[in-house]
Write a protein that holds these residues in place. Sequence first.
Motif, PDB file in Angstrom:
ATOM      1  N   THR A  46       0.842  -1.206   0.000  1.00 14.79           N
ATOM      2  CA  THR A  46       0.000   0.000   0.000  1.00 14.79           C
ATOM      3  C   THR A  46       0.874   1.252   0.000  1.00 14.79           C
ATOM      4  O   THR A  46       0.651   2.180  -0.787  1.00 14.79           O
ATOM      5  N   LEU A  47       1.878   1.265   0.869  1.00 18.26           N
ATOM      6  CA  LEU A  47       2.744   2.448   0.948  1.00 18.26           C
ATOM      7  C   LEU A  47       3.522   2.648  -0.355  1.00 18.26           C
ATOM      8  O   LEU A  47       3.735   3.780  -0.787  1.00 18.26           O
ATOM      9  N   ALA A  49       2.393   1.886  -3.284  1.00 17.85           N
ATOM     10  CA  ALA A  49       1.426   2.457  -4.242  1.00 17.85           C
ATOM     11  C   ALA A  49       1.199   3.943  -3.956  1.00 17.85           C
ATOM     12  O   ALA A  49       1.133   4.766  -4.877  1.00 17.85           O
ATOM     13  N   VAL A  50       1.089   4.304  -2.680  1.00 18.29           N
ATOM     14  CA  VAL A  50       0.853   5.715  -2.320  1.00 18.29           C
ATOM     15  C   VAL A  50       2.063   6.566  -2.712  1.00 18.29           C
ATOM     16  O   VAL A  50       1.930   7.624  -3.321  1.00 18.29           O
ATOM     17  N   GLY A  52       4.167   6.002  -4.895  1.00 15.01           N
ATOM     18  CA  GLY A  52       4.398   5.992  -6.347  1.00 15.01           C
ATOM     19  C   GLY A  52       3.460   6.910  -7.105  1.00 15.01           C
ATOM     20  O   GLY A  52       3.535   7.009  -8.327  1.00 15.01           O
TER      21      GLY A  52
ATOM     22  N   LEU B 125      -4.286   1.586 -10.706  1.00 12.45           N
ATOM     23  CA  LEU B 125      -3.873   1.520  -9.300  1.00 12.45           C
ATOM     24  C   LEU B 125      -3.829   2.922  -8.691  1.00 12.45           C
ATOM     25  O   LEU B 125      -4.324   3.139  -7.587  1.00 12.45           O
ATOM     26  N   VAL B 129      -5.944   4.211  -5.507  1.00 10.92           N
ATOM     27  CA  VAL B 129      -5.337   4.804  -4.304  1.00 10.92           C
ATOM     28  C   VAL B 129      -6.026   6.133  -3.999  1.00 10.92           C
ATOM     29  O   VAL B 129      -6.407   6.405  -2.856  1.00 10.92           O
ATOM     30  N   LEU B 149       2.845  11.125   1.001  1.00 13.46           N
ATOM     31  CA  LEU B 149       2.846  11.770  -0.320  1.00 13.46           C
ATOM     32  C   LEU B 149       3.793  12.966  -0.344  1.00 13.46           C
ATOM     33  O   LEU B 149       4.619  13.096  -1.228  1.00 13.46           O
ATOM     34  N   LEU B 187      -4.824  -4.911  -4.583  1.00  8.61           N
ATOM     35  CA  LEU B 187      -3.372  -5.135  -4.545  1.00  8.61           C
ATOM     36  C   LEU B 187      -2.993  -6.601  -4.642  1.00  8.61           C
ATOM     37  O   LEU B 187      -1.835  -6.951  -4.490  1.00  8.61           O
TER      38      LEU B 187
END
Lengths: 217, 190
Positions: A46-47, A49-50, A52, B125, B129, B149, B187
């Motif tokens: 998950t991290l 993906a975030v 990225g 994806l 997100v 982020l 995922l």
Amino acid sequence: MEHDTAQLHLSELLEESLPPELKAGLEAHLATCAECRDSLALLERTLRAVRGLPRVEAPPQFASRLRRRAAQAGLLAARRRRRQGPAGMNFSSTMALAVVLAAVGALLVLVLLMQKQIALLVEEAPPPVLQLAQPAALQTLAEASWAVGGAVRADGRLVPPGSALGGASLEVDLELPAARWAEFRRAAGAVAGLTREAPRVGPDGLVHLLVALRPGS
Amino acid sequence: MSALKRGEEAAFELLVRLHQHRVYGLCLRMLADRAEAEDLAQEVFISVFRNIQTFREESLLSTWIYRITRNHCLNRLKFLRRRAHERQQPLEDTRQADLAGESLADPVAGSRLQRPDRAIEGRELESRVLQELAGMSEDHRELVVLRDLEQLTYEEIQDITGLAEGTVKSRLHRARMELARRMAPHLKDT
């Protein structure tokens, strides 16, 4: 380490911020607990993906719209007045300073021109302006814009969908998804001056249409 | 800083150039609506222009701007929720549409050199997100946005949110676990 405690430290393990004794305890627990291993793997994916996600850039017209809005709020005008020089400066010294600055400026422009870099300083050309005399026509365009998921800004401020526009002179910026221009065009109907083709598609994939309402013109 | 406090226009233009993308990015990730994000980011800069004299330089200028941005975001979200409630329209409806559009229209994502199928998967994806992030509570979302982020330090996040270090860390962990649970169905094959 207990299962519930282990679940609380998974982020710190991934950030490598756990003290050594806690890390050893957590790793020992992970070796025996499939549920915590799954949680850790899911958290890691998950991290990734975030982190990225692509960096977001402000729209190309952001700075020019902000300048307009700041000027309307009286902020830029006030600042310009403050830049007119110290109160004690006399006319001749101000003039002399202006002449020197102008000469330096001219020299700089010349150098930039020679290096063909002047284009970098030229602000992007503004979108074409559609002049309207009737508030009803402006309202039609705004509603057509909202209908296709566009945004409407009056004098730089975002107008909530469904609001009534018009009255005094107004500059309205319509921002539409380029792919829905034809739909917008159909919804707008016969507004004079509105072209069949989309005027210009920005790098953000949006069409920007500037409409000036001048009642009685 | 002194040029900014003297109100020099060139200093403000530089400030906007330096911070516009991060301010807009934070607004967009918090509001999940491009038009609202731009409008709010402009309000943030207007607020910075008006209040620069009150900046005491006890923190970084960027942290101060982030704090203003965060407060504006929370106020705008409250306003949008009230407006959506009055119109009996869930706020999420408008966001989902905008998020899908944003991801697909993203020129950066679109220009990456990838196999076309991988590029589409990647964009899907990204879109997931963003959707799941938008569905989280504001206090969880803001921490994921600021830390994962925007990649701010814990110290900066404490300064921006006014939360204690322990609260930031525990809440961030809960937020990440919530996001992971939401992301789990998307995922499986990554």
